[in-house]
Scaffold this active site. Sequence first.
Site, short mmCIF file in Angstrom:
data_model
loop_
_atom_site.label_atom_id
_atom_site.label_comp_id
_atom_site.label_asym_id
_atom_site.label_seq_id
_atom_site.Cartn_x
_atom_site.Cartn_y
_atom_site.Cartn_z
N ASP A 355 0.87 -1.17 0.00
CA ASP A 355 0.00 0.00 0.00
C ASP A 355 0.92 1.23 0.00
O ASP A 355 2.13 1.11 0.20
CB ASP A 355 -0.89 -0.04 1.24
CG ASP A 355 -1.87 1.11 1.29
OD1 ASP A 355 -2.35 1.53 0.22
OD2 ASP A 355 -2.15 1.61 2.40
N ASP A 357 -0.07 4.90 1.43
CA ASP A 357 -0.19 5.76 2.61
C ASP A 357 0.12 4.99 3.88
O ASP A 357 -0.47 3.92 4.15
CB ASP A 357 -1.60 6.35 2.68
CG ASP A 357 -1.86 7.31 1.55
OD1 ASP A 357 -1.12 8.30 1.42
OD2 ASP A 357 -2.80 7.05 0.76
#
Length: 810
Positions: A355, A357
């Site tokens: 991912d 963030d």
Amino acid sequence: MRNVMIHHRVFFCCTKPLSILPSLSPPHLRLSYSAAAAAASSPNRAIHCMANDSPLSQPLTGGDGSVSVPPPSPASSAIDFLSLCSRLKTTPRAGWGKRDVKNPESIADHMYRMGLMALISSDIPGVNRDECIKMAIVHDIAEAIVGDITPSCGIPKEEKNRRESEALEHMCKLLGGGERAEEIAELWREYEANTSPEAKVVKDFDKLELILQALEYEQEQGKDLEEFFESTAVPDRYRQSLGVVYCFKKKKATIRGRFSSYHQIRNGFGLRGLATITSTEPTLANLAEKCAGAIPECSSADDDDISKIRHEFELAKQRFINIPEALSSMPKMNPQGIYVNKNLRLYNIQVYGFDYDYTLAHYSSDLQSLIYDLAKQHMVNEFRYPESCMKFKYDPTFPIRGLYYDKQKGCLMKLDFFGSIEPDGCYFGRRKLSRKELENMYGTRHMGREQARVLVGLMDFFCFSEACLIADMVQYFVDAKLEFDASYIYNDVNRAIQHVHRSGLVHRGILADPTRYLLKNGQLLRFLRSLKDKGKKLFLMTNSPYHFVDGGMRYLMEESFGLRDSWRDLFDVVIAKANKPEFYTSEHPFRCYDEGRDTLAFTKVDSFHPDKIYYHGCLKSFLQITKWRGPEVIYFGDHLFSDLRGPSKAGWRTVAIIHELEREIQIQNEDSYRFEQAKFNIIQELLGKFHATVSNNQRSGTCQSLLDELNMERQKAREAMKQMFNRSFGATFVTDTGQESAFSYHIHQYADVYTSKPENFMFYKPEAWLHVPYDIKIMPHHVKILSYLRKAFERLILCLPLILNKGGIT
């Protein structure tokens, strides 16, 4: 709702009057007359004649060989009755199912052990032991028809009794009436009315068997079944007339008292013997004096036991000063370590997914304030919240990750591993509720299935600003003395937070001042490059738009690359706006993104190219295109639901990135924290010994004084530990009582391993095998203080024999 681990399981519970039930002796439960006769010819013929002593008639056979069945004989009645009773063997006790206990006991299991309790009990003056055994065997017999009706079924007690009475009447008729049927009916009525000494004893056996079973399920399945222990409690006004004293002995410990003392069985004691009854009712008067000699320790050892505990407490306080020295030899946990929930062979992993963030991109705490302010402005400007709300400021000391918000009552709370509210971790607005207020509002700390439906979990790093804004808005309405709907506040705050992200406001704010919000990390680039050098496949899958990811990655890494290099060279596939968690369950097609035109192509994507960017898509198409098998893929993410729940169900290995982990381990490694933790655990053990020795109705002034001192010392240690983490909610991973939090539960469920940042994997060789520690409790990074204290100063621990028992805290 999975957020508080509550599962749904359906059990048979009759909700219709008996008059409209189908035949209570259906064909599959009845034996034909010829079958009954054949059974009668067997050596076990006696069982077919138990309802009546008359012999069996022979079957009447017609000329065509058919069997003409006469009216039911006593033998067939007995068989029908026993066949109906077989339901007791197959009908689970409903209460366990509602708490997601696996393979719960049946009604017959429960009655059988109650019968054994009556069988092994000591002789009790004025009580017929044989009648107790019989009563234990039949007290729930009507549940063969009506099922196990619990208070949560919503059926009034009077209606429950009516249904069971009709069921019992039918069963007695099915048995054919007579002396045995009358005896069963009389025993059942006597138990229900609680009119005899035998009924009172069996009632106590019923509650005792319940909590023995609860203890076993807690130990075997890791459940929190505190409510079942609490349900055995009896109000003080009834204890005088219902008082029963049982003594359970194992090793050197004795459990005394009635229902209040049953709770101490959870400390690991077993059942050895059942003693006597004390009561102020006329029929049982003076029994306490008669029975005191049968088991002397029940009546004469209190003062000595309390003196011993007092002595141990004073000795422990004197030796608290030695705790730091004893702890000096303890190993410390690694803040950059990888902690394993499920065994993981790194050499099997060929594909690494990330991912963006809070996984690849690290943010400063200023980002939470930015999100808070942008969402607050949106609520005032678009949702017409009062202008005075613009004065609110984000408080970084208030929230932690993993909180829950009650959309019905407006409370922000922290739950433990088993779904119970942390006593000092429930806030209404910005005000902490007292334990009395918490009790008045919820009745019990355990969040039941119905209450859980109104809870929403705040699990990712962006939820810090959301939790703080929710609490501030609730507090505004409370201070203004305005009525409000707690669910509307949540919906508005959530919509405002979503708007901040989807509109790009927060993305533009970060890229406008990256030095303030983004934290550069050279180790991450080294980690990603090392994976590429080892021939691993890498992919990036994020919900953020590509231009935001590209701007952030350029700032974080570009200066470390050459002029012709790019962060894109590290990844084989880049997917933006993936719409997780829908990505894992939908069948949306992938779209190819044109960076220059900021548009999406409509052509079908049937292969991935490193020089292209892809939007949307789904897991099914992703696996079809890449041909990557589930077990060889590992995915890194910070959101337990959006990032990790889907991959874990798809067979991927998962890594939870929990930035708070590093700081919390550093605190746990400090001598000041370990000192308070050691004190807390030692006092906890002394309290366990105290409650195992003294029941509520036996406490003298001396007992109460010692109890107050122990509770005060424990509370001081608990508060000292909490303040080292977060002043409002304490640690992210544990509650103030030392129990793992609900956030820990979700990590345990969805993450194979967890760590503070991806580059921690650099400390492990690619051929490593990460295995679960053999002595793991629940969370691998939690240190077992007492296990080291035992070795460090054995004399102190020997003063606490409960610690040495199997049921002690480790």
